[in-house]
Every structure is written in C-alpha cells, then in structure tokens.
Design an enzyme around this catalytic site. Structure first.
Site: not given
Length: 427
Positions: A122, A168, A308, A335, A339
């Site tokens: 990530r 973020s 989320d 993520k 995703r």
C-alpha cells in the site's frame, strides 16, 4: 473456518451490538500513550488491527492494563514513550501504520514500522511527504522508497500548512499527531471532509485545535486524555442493516452506533435508495426492516463518508431496481486489496453485472436479493469483502461459499457468532 458457506434467504431479527469503532479505538490507544495521566478506554474493538496497535504502544513504552477478569475491551493506558527495541508490526492495519508514523515522528528516537504483505503493497508516500516536510527522516522500501517497512527518525519537527492530495483521514491524522510535538502550529486542508476523529479527540484531550471549513489546525502541547467509551463501529453495523433491508420478513436494530461526522453516510445512501431505516442519534440505535430498494448515485464528494461501507452498499445495489453508480472509487484500489476488483468479482458470483467506467463503478441491480445465484467468492484477505459476501449469502436466494473467511478476525472476530444469532445460520 477458512472456507464457509452461507445460505439464504434468512430473516435478520433482534437487537445487536457490534464491536467498538475501530478508528476511535486506534486513536484512543495512541492518544492515551501520549498522555500525562492514566486513561481508561472501554468498549475497545476486539479485532486484530486494534490488538496490533495496543502491542505497538506497549512496545514504545506505554503500560496497558486490562480490566478485571482479563477484560481486553477495557484497558487503562499509562503513557511514557521511550522507543521500541525492535521493528513494530502493525499487521493488516493501514490506519495503525499511518497514524503511528505521525506519532513517532515527534520523538527523538528511531522507529521501524512494518506490516503484512497487504500493508507492504500500500502507498506510504502520502505520509512520507508531509512528515519529511516537517523535518522527520522517513525511509521506505520498494518502488521509490514509498512502501513499508518504514524507518522513522523523529524529533525537531516544525509546523507546516499541508493540503491533502487525496481525501484521507489517516494522512490527516498522521500530520496532526506529528504536529503535537512540532514548533508552531500545523494546519491540514482537505477538499472533501473526512472522518474527524483525530481532531475531535485531540480537542477533548485539551489540545488547542481550530477548525474552519475544510481545514484543521493544531498547536503543540500536552495531551490530557479523558477516559473514553468507544461506541459501536458503523462500518460493522452496515453489514447487518443492509442484510435486514434485503432479507424477507426482517426487523433488526443495531445498538449504540457511532454516527458522527463523515461516518453515517451509509445510512443516508440507504435511505435515499428507499430503505426502511431509521437512526436515533441520541442513542445511536439504527433500525432496518425489509423493503424494496431503488438505484442511486453516490458522488465522489460523499464517498469518503461511506468508503468502508462500499462493499456492502454494492450488495444493496445488486438487489436494487436500476443502475447504482459509485463515483470517485480510485481510493478503493489501495485498500486491503483492490476492492474495486474484489467487488466486481463478488457481484459476478451473485449473477449481477458490475462494471468500471473510469473512476466510477456501476452496478446493474437484479431487483431483489432473491435473484442472487449461488457462487464462490475469494475474499483476498479482505475482512470487509468476507463479511459482505456472507451477508449476500444470508439475504439472497442462493448460497455463497467464502474462501478466506478468517479475514473477518481483522476487525470482527465475533462476526460468525453474530451471524448465527441474528439469522439462525450454522457454520
């Protein structure tokens, strides 16, 4: 239980409490570790992510004592950070590694932060850039030195004004935590409001915080953390509430859910889709009952408030009438897994078409969860994908086999037991 099969349709009924909010739990542990007084946290998340953060602050020198009878959900933390003797492992937690990077950047010692293969893939440049601008030395690995493990030599920081390149709360929180030990104020600006947990909890701990529009400024100073009661995690509540919206003859209440800034977005999306869902903001209780859903558009501006929850909202979209669009999905690709790819794979297994156009995901709703076909889903080590697949199986007309179901332990170790309790499913 690495592979499980969940069949439906099943009724979702009763009342339920989900684990403590994961985002608040991480921050409560970290702020208590910085504190000038012992702090008791009750309702701490029992997931592996938060357990890793607890071990991290202990490794840095804080003392953590469990409640009577070994109650790990109630802990008392006494601060006093002296540095870690070995690299600190943060498992699968992006929140843990990014926030902790900001915390340790303020101290005159060297810390190495690492995680699992997912964390090592990530992007960490988003925290390396502002922390370096403040005066910390941050060395990463991999492409361009932007991947974990991160080695941080802290201390001697100066306050900066920083505009987030991406929305973020993790990056915002990292910069604000570093600002606690910088010279002068530190300001973070964001184009879209993200979760405000860090600044809210800092203010509650006596730190000077100023919020104006989409900017927040902190001044260096002592942290005097109050005791914390962690409310239920809205990201976990969303799974059960979507299940109750989709499954026949369902009526379910999730109690004590946190519905603060940039966290209750999924409730608004479901309500806009026509869901029979009500939220009592005084108690945090959210009730959902069976009903038909219609397609909606989730804009890029509102996505950070439900990012989320996109995996389970995509399941809701799969059962709705019409085409639902999720805009601004780029952040979902970095993520725990990609995703976007994982969601389209889940939809395909249900017999529902999901397609990506540029930075948007479109879901062609089947009109009812009863039209979901049986299928197999590889959750790719992603806890939210595993739980979304399980809800699709329990609410839908077929069965869903989930490979890698153990990923639920990352955030919700009791998920299988709660699924049994509210639907009657037996593993």
């Amino acid at each position: 239980m690495s592979v499980v099969t969940v069949d439906g349709p099943r009724r979702f009924t009763g009342r339920l409490r989900v684990p403590g909010d994961k985002s608040i739990s991480h921050r409560a542990l970290m702020l208590a570790a910085l504190g000038n007084r012992p702090c008791t946290v009750r309702g701490l998340s029992d997931g592996e992510d938060v357990a890793d953060t607890r071990r991290a602050v202990e490794a840095l020198g804080a003392r953590v004592e469990e409640g009577s009878g070994g109650d790990a959900a109630t802990v008392t933390i006494t601060g006093g950070l002296t540095g870690a003797d070995a690299p600190i492992y943060l498992g699968n937690s992006g929140t843990g590694i990014r926030l902790l990077a900001g915390l340790v950047a303020g101290f005159d010692f060297t810390t190495t932060l690492d995680g699992d293969d997912s964390i090592r893939s990530r992007p960490m440049d988003r925290i390396i850039a502002p922390l370096s601008a403040m005066g910390a030395s941050v060395q990463g690995q991999g492409a361009g030195g932007t991947r974990a493990p991160l080695t941080i030599r802290g201390g001697g920081l100066r306050g900066i004004e920083y505009t987030l390149p991406v929305a973020s709360a993790q990056v915002k929180g990292a910069v604000l935590l570093a600002g606690l030990r910088a010279e002068g104020p530190t300001t973070v600006r964001e184009s879209v409001a993200t979760r405000a947990h860090t600044e809210e909890m800092l203010a509650a701990a006596g730190v000077r915080v100023q919020r104006e529009g989409h900017s927040v400024t902190v001044w260096p100073g002592e942290v005097t953390p109050p005791d914390v009661e962690v409310p239920g995690d809205p990201s976990q509540a969303a799974f059960w509430l979507v299940g109750a919206c989709l499954a026949p003859n369902s009526d379910l209440t999730v109690e004590n859910v946190y519905l603060g800034q940039a966290r209750g977005g999924f409730v608004k999306v479901l309500a806009r889709m026509g869901a029979d869902i009500t939220a009592d903001r005084s108690s945090g209780d959210v009730r959902a009952r069976t009903g038909e859903l219609a397609a909606t558009r989730v804009t890029a501006e509102e996505l950070p408030g439900c990012i989320d929850e996109v995996p389970i909202l995509a399941v809701a979209a799969a059962a709705a009438h019409g085409v639902t669009v999720f805009e601004g999905i780029a952040e979902l690709r970095v993520k725990e897994t990609d995703r976007v790819a994982a969601i389209t794979g889940l939809l395909d297994s249900l017999g529902v078409r999901g397609r990506v156009h540029g930075n948007a995901l479109e879901v062609d709703g089947a009109g009812s969860a009863e039209k979901f076909r049986p299928g197999t889903v590889a959750c790719r080590g992603d806890h939210r994908m595993a739980m979304a697949a399980a809800i699709a199986g329990a609410a839908g007309g077929g069965s869903v086999t989930i490979e890698g179901f153990d990923a639920t332990r990352t955030s919700y170790p009791g998920f299988a037991a709660d699924l049994s309790r509210v639907t009657g499913w037996a593993p």
